[in-house]
Design a protein around this motif. Structure first.
Motif: not given
Length: 300
Positions: A16-26
């Motif tokens: 999660p990025t901290g924003q609603s329903n947003c994810f970061q790929q790693n």
């Protein structure tokens, strides 16, 4: 230059990025985190070799590029003709504690010992495995791994084991205990966390963990215990080191892995045991103040 081989499964992380329903790929997974942080914190004083398998897809190609950028030796990263990397998503509680959802049924890494006729490498100075590394392999693969590590140890390789217990990966507690007994009997450096040992053995204090592990011929044992002091024991001494304070816990993903990496990088570079523990604690403190397993490369 000392070298270390690190065996296991690398995965695609959606954090999660901290924003609603947003994810970061790693890219992540316990052994990937150890490899990355070791490569970064050894300052090119240690050769880091990763042993795993990925696919032929675009994500797997990106992964290979990430290894190159992190200066991790990928000579023994095998290519599976039909499988791909596993994936997991992270959910964090308000206190930073994390929960994972996995998609790893078709993970290429599980077939590492099935897609090569020769996995014998020049014996490294150190070889790192974790409980997750052991859990992903079927019985024939695990048999090959056991034979291989004995071969390496007989030729002078120092075996490092982090129990990193994940109950969902094992068929039963009995199966886990049997494999862990072998791993503890083989390893020269043990890096258990109290939480894992409580779940599996019911040992709730460092003294109880030391009492359990004294049945094995382990040269160095380091016990991680969250924000509590880190305990260590060798054949010569027992002691503890205070952890680096962390003012803002955001995500505890890779806390133990980053500790392992910085500890081993310092140790292999010639630092003392306590200085190496302090290095591991300092890095773990930084990592848990950010989301995801891997800090941005520009981070100090």
């Amino acid at each position: 230059m000392p070298d270390i081989a690190i065996l296991g499964e690398c995965m695609l992380e959606m954090a999660p990025t901290g924003q609603s329903n947003c994810f970061q790929q790693n890219f992540a997974g316990d052994v990937y985190s150890v490899a990355v942080y070791m490569a970064r914190h050894s300052n090119s004083k240690v050769r880091v070799r990763l042993l795993t398998a990925v696919g032929e897809d675009a994500i797997s190609l990106q992964f290979r590029e990430a290894l190159r950028e992190e200066r991790i030796d990928s000579t023994h990263v095998l290519t599976h003709p039909s499988r791909h990397m596993g994936l997991y998503m992270v959910k964090n509680e308000a206190d930073g504690e994390r929960h994972f959802t996995y998609w790893r049924g078709e993970s290429a890494a599980k077939d590492f010992f099935k897609i090569t006729d020769s996995y014998e490498i020049n014996p490294p100075d150190y070889f790192f495995i974790s409980g997750i590394s052991l859990a992903i392999y079927d019985e024939p693969s695990l048999f090959n791994l056991k034979s291989w590590l004995k071969y390496l140890k007989d030729r002078g390789t120092t075996i490092v084991f982090d129990p990193n217990y994940r109950p969902a990966l094992w068929s039963s507690t009995a199966a886990t205990l049997e494999v862990y007994a072998w791993a503890f009997s083989l390893c020269d450096i043990a890096l258990p966390g109290i939480e894992d040992m409580v779940q599996l053995y019911g040992t709730e204090t460092p003294d109880e963990v030391f009492g359990l592990l004294k049945n094995y011929d382990i040269g160095t044992t380091i016990i991680k215990n969250g924000a509590q002091p880190i305990w260590y024991a060798t054949s010569e001494e027992t002691g503890q080191v205070a952890v680096t304070p962390c003012p803002n816990v955001v995500d505890t993903t890779a806390a133990g892995d980053s500790f392992n990496a910085a500890f081993l990088a310092a140790r292999l570079s010639g630092d003392s045991l306590t200085a190496s523990i302090e290095a591991g604690s300092a890095l773990a403190s930084k990592v848990i103040q950010h989301r995801g397993a891997i800090l941005p490369r520009q981070h100090p």
